[in-house]
Write an enzyme that holds these catalytic residues in place. Structure first.
Site: not given
Ligand code: DAK
Length: 257
Positions: A65, A108, A111, A131
């Protein structure tokens, strides 16, 4: 549609949906999820479609997400947005859904892949529920579906550490149907969809419903529980810190508050 690309007749009887926010690694913002819900509804009603493939690009299926969109939200904001109705509608798609996953399928994104009926993965796929690293927990079925798919011990480890697993590991764990070299994953997804599309659409729909019924008998209770806990994480300082740290590209400092 701004954040997804829909090709209803990609192949005979097969529709393709491509998640299309490549710069953000297909992070699932609210608009993208709304578009996906609407597209699936339309394809569900389209008699020329018998199977639907959802994919991203080679680097990312979806990295979760959109953290930037969620970062400033309170528990009440999250409650009001009620993303769950969108996810529920996607979950209720009648036609078979195949996720073709390459690169990141995180949070997400993982998921969403698990909400599909089958997953074809490339060897470069990375699945995970990270998360916990940003001070929250899975909110779209991750604690329930992952546990059912790969068992408690493995799911617990992935959910509590946020560790990613490769396509190969996901195959060994039983999370995916097939893992293939990157140049083959779309081919394999189309092959599987093609095989299913040859069957009676009515039987396919009823069979899908029945398999899901066995899988989901106790899911509602689990999802309700998960949702309450998910909202609760937004009442913590650690959630603010975790998401803010991500946005500022620094290491979070958690206080357990
Ligand atoms: N959200 C927003 N931006 C994201 C992102 C994300 N989840 N993942 C990556 N990006 C963005 C980065 O910020 C970056 O943007 P800029 O800095 O260039 O503006 C760009 O995508 C490229 O990412 P990186 O520079 O970080 O790329 P790397 O190859 O170095 O790293 C990575 C890739 C996937 C390891 C890293 O980007 C990362 O750790 N991303 C976050 C992964 C994460 O934590 N995912 C879980 C998020 S929480 C719900 C339903 C679902 C959910 C919640 C509620 N409801 C129905 C209520 C789900 C929650 C989640 O998924």
């Amino acid at each position: 549609m701004e954040f997804i690309k829909v090709t209803p007749n990609y192949k005979p009887y097969i529709a393709l949906i491509e998640l299309n926010r490549p710069k953000e690694l297909n992070a699932l913002n609210l608009q993208l999820m709304g578009e996906l819900r609407d597209a699936l509804k339309e394809l569900d009603d389209d008699e020329s479609v018998r199977a639907i493939i959802i994919t991203g690009n080679e680097k990312a299926f979806a990295a979760g997400a959109d953290i930037k969109q969620m970062a400033g939200k309170s528990a009440v904001d999250m409650l009001k947005i009620d993303q769950f109705s969108t996810w529920d509608q996607i979950r209720k798609t009648k036609k078979p859904l195949i996720a073709a996953v390459s690169g990141f399928a995180l949070g997400g994104g993982c998921e969403l892949a698990m909400t599909c009926d089958m997953i074809i993965a490339s060897e470069t796929a990375k699945f995970g529920q990270p998360e916990i690293k940003i001070g929250v927990m899975p909110g779209a079925g991750g604690t329930q579906r992952l546990t059912k798919a790969i068992g408690k011990a493995r799911a617990m480890e992935l959910v509590l550490t946020g560790r990613f697993i490769s396509g190969e590991e996901a195959m060994q764990y039983g999370l995916v149907n097939k893992v293939v070299p990157i140049e083959m994953y779309m081919y394999e997804a189309v092959k599987l969809a093609g095989e299913i599309a040859q069957m009676s659409p009515i039987a396919t729909q009823l069979a899908k419903e029945s398999v899901n019924r066995s899988f989901e008998t106790h899911l509602d209770e689990g999802l309700t529980f998960e949702r309450k806990n998910f909202y609760l994480t937004f009442a913590s300082e650690d959630q603010t810190e975790g998401m803010q740290a991500f946005v500022e590209k620094r290491k979070p400092e958690y206080k357990g508050k």
